[in-house]
Scaffold this motif. Sequence first.
Motif, PDB file in Angstrom:
ATOM      1  N   VAL A 144       0.856  -1.182   0.000  1.00 27.38           N
ATOM      2  CA  VAL A 144       0.000   0.000   0.000  1.00 27.38           C
ATOM      3  C   VAL A 144       0.893   1.233   0.000  1.00 27.38           C
ATOM      4  CG1 VAL A 144      -1.853   1.236   1.191  1.00 27.38           C
ATOM      5  CG2 VAL A 144      -1.751  -1.265   1.283  1.00 27.38           C
ATOM      6  N   GLY A 145       0.633   2.159  -0.900  1.00 26.28           N
ATOM      7  CA  GLY A 145       1.504   3.310  -1.079  1.00 26.28           C
ATOM      8  C   GLY A 145       1.315   4.408  -0.054  1.00 26.28           C
ATOM      9  N   ASP A 159      -8.381   6.640  -1.822  1.00 29.57           N
ATOM     10  CA  ASP A 159      -8.102   6.221  -3.197  1.00 29.57           C
ATOM     11  C   ASP A 159      -6.892   5.296  -3.265  1.00 29.57           C
ATOM     12  OD1 ASP A 159     -10.263   7.662  -4.120  1.00 29.57           O
ATOM     13  OD2 ASP A 159      -9.075   9.381  -4.807  1.00 29.57           O
ATOM     14  N   ILE A 160      -5.860   5.579  -2.445  1.00 28.08           N
ATOM     15  CA  ILE A 160      -4.676   4.716  -2.410  1.00 28.08           C
ATOM     16  C   ILE A 160      -5.053   3.340  -1.851  1.00 28.08           C
ATOM     17  CG2 ILE A 160      -2.442   4.368  -1.277  1.00 28.08           C
ATOM     18  CD1 ILE A 160      -2.060   7.427  -1.454  1.00 28.08           C
ATOM     19  N   SER A 179      -7.985   1.976  -1.908  1.00 30.69           N
ATOM     20  CA  SER A 179      -8.826   1.331  -2.912  1.00 30.69           C
ATOM     21  C   SER A 179      -7.984   0.685  -4.005  1.00 30.69           C
ATOM     22  CB  SER A 179      -9.796   2.351  -3.512  1.00 30.69           C
ATOM     23  OG  SER A 179     -10.649   1.761  -4.451  1.00 30.69           O
ATOM     24  N   GLY A 180      -6.889   1.355  -4.360  1.00 24.69           N
ATOM     25  CA  GLY A 180      -6.000   0.808  -5.375  1.00 24.69           C
ATOM     26  C   GLY A 180      -5.299  -0.460  -4.937  1.00 24.69           C
ATOM     27  N   ALA A 181      -5.141  -0.635  -3.624  1.00 19.10           N
ATOM     28  CA  ALA A 181      -4.489  -1.840  -3.095  1.00 19.10           C
ATOM     29  C   ALA A 181      -5.478  -2.959  -2.803  1.00 19.10           C
ATOM     30  CB  ALA A 181      -3.724  -1.488  -1.824  1.00 19.10           C
ATOM     31  N   ALA A 182      -6.767  -2.646  -2.821  1.00 21.70           N
ATOM     32  CA  ALA A 182      -7.790  -3.618  -2.436  1.00 21.70           C
ATOM     33  C   ALA A 182      -8.169  -4.539  -3.591  1.00 21.70           C
ATOM     34  CB  ALA A 182      -9.033  -2.892  -1.927  1.00 21.70           C
ATOM     35  N   CYS A 183      -8.648  -5.717  -3.231  1.00 16.24           N
ATOM     36  CA  CYS A 183      -9.255  -6.639  -4.188  1.00 16.24           C
ATOM     37  C   CYS A 183     -10.759  -6.381  -4.211  1.00 16.24           C
ATOM     38  CB  CYS A 183      -9.024  -8.086  -3.761  1.00 16.24           C
ATOM     39  SG  CYS A 183      -7.325  -8.627  -3.819  1.00 16.24           S
TER      40      CYS A 183
END
Length: 201
Positions: free
Chosen positions: A134-135, A175-176, A178-182
């Motif tokens: 996660v960023g 948003d970050i 969410s980008g790491a989530a499945c």
Amino acid sequence: MTNMVPWQQRLSTGTEGIQDEVVRLYQQTRQSKAYLPTMIWGTLQTEAYASVILRHVVEFLGVPDDVPAGVAKRMERQQVLYGGEHRFDVILGEQALYTNVGGPAVMRGQMERLLRDFDLPSLRLGVVPTAAEVGMVPEPGFNMYDDGRVHYELVSTGVDITDPDEIALHIKAFDILSGAACYGDDAKSLIGKALAFWGGP
């Protein structure tokens, strides 16, 4: 602006009153976001899971014991999932599927509930895998209401944030995450794996 009110003050008459406040808040909110790294989002909790959580709250804070009434209000709040006027973007940490709340039977029922409601039109449910990169630095869970208010539940107090610049950072953080989530079948697979862990089919 940041507002902080100690839980013992907010819960001075028990859990029902604050749950009623949350019911009204969700009824007024059209777009809600929630990130919960270690527990299930309240609006998706089963009655059994919510009962354990509110029992812990009452015993830890030493506030009046009205757990059944508080749980009933939490179940009432869940009607917003089925009304068609609200949209909920929820991200759970995979750990939330394994944090033991009430033992295997309660957790099995909770995983079954997640799978049953997964495809509701009002709900977008994601799960951040335990080993996902996660960023951003790890963050505590938070709720956002119409991108105008952020709420944190800390050990001793609830915190509400309404400053636009702080809200913008929370939107960026969400948003970050969410980008790491499945999502979709990948998220369902993680929930199904947790169901099997708790002794489900």
